[in-house]
Design an enzyme around this catalytic site. Structure first.
Site, PDB file in Angstrom:
ATOM      1  N   ARG A  18       0.817  -1.228   0.000  1.00 61.10           N
ATOM      2  CA  ARG A  18       0.000   0.000   0.000  1.00 61.10           C
ATOM      3  C   ARG A  18       0.845   1.271   0.000  1.00 61.10           C
ATOM      4  O   ARG A  18       0.321   2.354  -0.188  1.00 61.10           O
ATOM      5  CB  ARG A  18      -0.962  -0.017   1.177  1.00 61.10           C
ATOM      6  N   LYS A  25       9.058  -0.776   2.711  1.00 59.78           N
ATOM      7  CA  LYS A  25       8.301   0.086   3.638  1.00 59.78           C
ATOM      8  C   LYS A  25       9.133   0.525   4.831  1.00 59.78           C
ATOM      9  O   LYS A  25       9.121   1.705   5.208  1.00 59.78           O
ATOM     10  CB  LYS A  25       7.047  -0.664   4.113  1.00 59.78           C
ATOM     11  N   LYS A 339      28.676  24.915   2.062  1.00 62.80           N
ATOM     12  CA  LYS A 339      28.825  23.455   1.994  1.00 62.80           C
ATOM     13  C   LYS A 339      30.247  23.078   2.326  1.00 62.80           C
ATOM     14  O   LYS A 339      31.178  23.666   1.784  1.00 62.80           O
ATOM     15  CB  LYS A 339      28.473  22.953   0.593  1.00 62.80           C
TER      16      LYS A 339
HETATM   17  C1  UD1 Z   1      -0.664  -5.771  12.468  1.00 62.80           C
HETATM   18  C2  UD1 Z   1      -1.399  -6.644  13.516  1.00 62.80           C
HETATM   19  C3  UD1 Z   1      -2.565  -5.856  14.098  1.00 62.80           C
HETATM   20  C4  UD1 Z   1      -2.039  -4.570  14.719  1.00 62.80           C
HETATM   21  C5  UD1 Z   1      -1.236  -3.758  13.695  1.00 62.80           C
HETATM   22  C6  UD1 Z   1      -0.543  -2.604  14.387  1.00 62.80           C
HETATM   23  C7  UD1 Z   1      -1.205  -9.031  12.953  1.00 62.80           C
HETATM   24  C8  UD1 Z   1      -1.864 -10.182  12.296  1.00 62.80           C
HETATM   25  N1  UD1 Z   1      -1.868  -7.869  12.889  1.00 62.80           N
HETATM   26  O1  UD1 Z   1      -1.545  -5.516  11.402  1.00 62.80           O
HETATM   27  O2  UD1 Z   1      -3.223  -6.608  15.089  1.00 62.80           O
HETATM   28  O3  UD1 Z   1      -3.128  -3.801  15.220  1.00 62.80           O
HETATM   29  O4  UD1 Z   1      -0.217  -4.566  13.088  1.00 62.80           O
HETATM   30  O5  UD1 Z   1       0.114  -1.767  13.471  1.00 62.80           O
HETATM   31  O6  UD1 Z   1      -0.146  -9.199  13.512  1.00 62.80           O
HETATM   32  N2  UD1 Z   1       5.398  -8.764   8.316  1.00 62.80           N
HETATM   33  C9  UD1 Z   1       6.358  -9.685   7.967  1.00 62.80           C
HETATM   34  N3  UD1 Z   1       5.983 -10.806   7.284  1.00 62.80           N
HETATM   35  C10 UD1 Z   1       4.680 -11.055   6.961  1.00 62.80           C
HETATM   36  C11 UD1 Z   1       3.689 -10.113   7.330  1.00 62.80           C
HETATM   37  C12 UD1 Z   1       4.087  -8.967   8.021  1.00 62.80           C
HETATM   38  O7  UD1 Z   1       7.545  -9.493   8.251  1.00 62.80           O
HETATM   39  O8  UD1 Z   1       4.426 -12.105   6.361  1.00 62.80           O
HETATM   40  C13 UD1 Z   1       5.829  -7.552   9.068  1.00 62.80           C
HETATM   41  C14 UD1 Z   1       5.625  -6.275   8.260  1.00 62.80           C
HETATM   42  O9  UD1 Z   1       6.843  -5.879   7.619  1.00 62.80           O
HETATM   43  C15 UD1 Z   1       5.253  -5.243   9.315  1.00 62.80           C
HETATM   44  C16 UD1 Z   1       4.650  -6.094  10.426  1.00 62.80           C
HETATM   45  O10 UD1 Z   1       5.043  -7.430  10.208  1.00 62.80           O
HETATM   46  O11 UD1 Z   1       6.385  -4.563   9.806  1.00 62.80           O
HETATM   47  C17 UD1 Z   1       3.141  -5.989  10.493  1.00 62.80           C
HETATM   48  O12 UD1 Z   1       2.566  -6.400   9.275  1.00 62.80           O
HETATM   49  P1  UD1 Z   1       1.401  -5.561   8.596  1.00 62.80           P
HETATM   50  O13 UD1 Z   1       1.062  -6.218   7.321  1.00 62.80           O
HETATM   51  O14 UD1 Z   1       1.756  -4.118   8.564  1.00 62.80           O
HETATM   52  O15 UD1 Z   1       0.204  -5.836   9.640  1.00 62.80           O
HETATM   53  P2  UD1 Z   1      -1.038  -4.888   9.993  1.00 62.80           P
HETATM   54  O16 UD1 Z   1      -2.137  -5.159   9.033  1.00 62.80           O
HETATM   55  O17 UD1 Z   1      -0.578  -3.510  10.148  1.00 62.80           O
HETATM   56 MG    MG Z   2       1.216  -2.497   9.749  1.00 60.83          MG
END
Ligand code: UD1
Ligand code: MG
Length: 453
Positions: A18, A25, A339
């Site tokens: 997104r 990101k 600079k």
């Molecule tokens: C997640 C939480 C949600 C919380 C929110 C807070 C889960 C299922 N959901 O949702 O409850 O309220 O964050 O901001 O945990 N990532 C990986 N590998 C993956 C998926 C994600 O490394 O396969 C990492 C992403 O880089 C990111 C983080 O995990 O830094 C969170 O993933 P994201 O997809 O942003 O989850 P949210 O929908 O924001």
């Molecule tokens: Mg997130």
């Protein structure tokens, strides 16, 4: 300060689709610093002894960034993006190396504003007996966050918005994504998250319900909403920047700086403003700026990688680029760019100048429109201007060149050779004045216009 040993696992493998960006990101910036670096700095300040980061396959930019900024971190590749629990399991090799840590913190690389003391509060709750603790917050708009279902101060489960019914969606207590789990419980808890959801994702948040079901002690520690904004798109990135700026401005003022119109001043994560510094409206501090006590930064100036000594005045409309060092009481005025140059005590460069790859001695006055020609198209060259020099207006200094102490350059000079101390250099054409020639020229032109010429 918690005393247990602590492993921090930062999840940074998400696609961040997104963001619509070529940049991963977690490398997008808030306060001039990548999101991931904010999170790493926070866990270190909260006492994490070991650091593991989960990155995506092919995340070469993230890998290279971490090699430079956090070389002690162990990197773990999540080959397929199958959710936050799956990502945490990718770091499995770090869990028991050398032994399970008392506290394992799992954090998201896209949640940059959490403060160390908030993470410490979570760890204190673990030291007080909790097995699994989640940092939560009352969201003014919980859309997109997982909701925390509690029973008293016990966490019962976390429900992702996609799976929440209307009643659960009405809960405002939201998941920040930061979780602390007792290390010995971790591998088993994560492996129990077998129930993939409809999209085939494994949710870390399901660990709460599993732990509660096993009679483990699960808890929520709450913190202020402003610390927990998670960044999934550019609008949230801007919202996080706004929160960061509000915090940085408040800290600058609490530290004794006057910000005339704080909402128009933009600070970086590492901006240092001394006591009694005055910052006028519309000033931007890019990373790497230190301003000494009592200095004034006037309106519409842009500073980056620069040091301003006590009592100096910069601006209005000045630009300090990396390597600019402005000495005590020196003045850098309007439309002046500096600079990689050292400007000594009391020197003045007040109008319309470019000073690059140079040094300017104490009390030297650089006249309006002075330019250092530091670049020949391939190489950069230095200009050395001594102390007590008078550089005449519109002097062009063709580097490499040296102007000795106490020397003068005549206005409009192009200086291509060194000027000894106390000398006066003229590098311009001699003026010729022809009496009456102006009148004759005008009359000839007017005659031509009237068709008589
Ligand atoms: C997640 C939480 C949600 C919380 C929110 C807070 C889960 C299922 N959901 O949702 O409850 O309220 O964050 O901001 O945990 N990532 C990986 N590998 C993956 C998926 C994600 O490394 O396969 C990492 C992403 O880089 C990111 C983080 O995990 O830094 C969170 O993933 P994201 O997809 O942003 O989850 P949210 O929908 O924001
Ligand atoms: Mg997130």
């Amino acid at each position: 300060m918690p005393t247990s040993d602590c492993l921090a696992v930062v999840l940074a493998a998400g696609e961040g689709t997104r963001m619509r960006s070529a940049l991963p990101k977690v490398l997008h910036k808030v306060g001039g610093r990548p999101l991931l670096d904010h999170v790493i700095a926070t866990v270190r300040a909260a006492g994490a002894d070991r650091l593991a980061v989960v990155i995506g396959a092919g995340a070469d930019q993230v890998r290279a960034h971490l090699a430079a900024t956090a070389p002690d971190a162990s990197l773990h590749v999540q080959a397929e993006r199958r959710g936050t629990a799956h990502a945490a399991l990718a770091a499995r090799a770090a869990f028991a190396d050398p032994a399970p840590a008392a506290h394992v913190l799992i954090l998201f690389g896209d949640t940059p504003l959490v403060r160390p003391q908030t993470v410490r509060a979570l760890r204190d709750r673990m030291d007080a007996g909790a097995d699994l603790v989640v940092l939560g917050f009352e969201a003014s708009d919980p859309t997109g966050y997982g909701r925390l279902v509690t029973d008293g101060d016990r966490l019962v489960r976390i429900v992702e918005e996609k799976e929440a019914d209307a009643a659960t969606r009405a809960i405002r207590l939201s998941n920040s994504g930061i979780m602390g789990i007792r290390g010995a419980l971790l591998p088993d808890l994560l492996e129990s998250i077998g129930n993939a959801n409809a999209k085939g994702e494994f949710y870390l948040t399901d660990a709460a319900e599993i732990a509660a079901g096993r009679g483990l002690v699960t808890a929520v520690v709450t913190g202020p909403e402003a610390e927990f904004v998670g960044i999934n798109d550019r609008a949230q990135l801007a919202a996080a920047e706004a929160l960061f700026q509000a915090r940085a401005r408040a800290a600058a003022m609490a530290g004794g700086a006057t910000l005339t119109a704080p909402e128009t001043v933009f600070l970086s994560h590492d901006t240092v403003l001394g006591r009694d510094v005055t910052v006028e409206p519309n000033v931007v501090f890019a990373p790497g700026v230190t301003v000494g006590d009592g200095a004034e930064i006037r309106a519409f100036s842009h500073l980056e990688g620069a040091t301003v000594a006590p009592g100096a005045i910069v601006g209005p409309y000045a630009r300090l680029r990396p390597g600019a060092k402005v000495g005590p009481g020196a003045h850098i005025g309007n439309f002046v760019e500096i600079k990689n140059a050292t400007i000594a005590e009391g020197a003045k460069i007040n109008h319309l100048s470019y000073i690059g790859d140079a040094s300017v001695g104490a009390r030297t006055n650089v006249g309006a429109g002075t330019i250092t020609c530091n670049y020949d198209g391939v190489f950069k060259h230095a200009t050395v201007i001594g102390a007590g020099v008078f550089v005449g207006s519109q002097t062009t200094l063709v580097a490499p060149v040296t102007v000795g102490d106490g020397a003068f350059t005549a206005a409009g000079s192009v200086i291509t050779e060194d000027v000894p101390a106390d000398a006066m250099a003229f590098g311009r054409a001699r003026q010729a004045v022809k009496p009456g020639a102006g009148k004759a020229k005008r009359e000839a032109l007017l005659a031509r216009k009237a068709g008589k010429g």
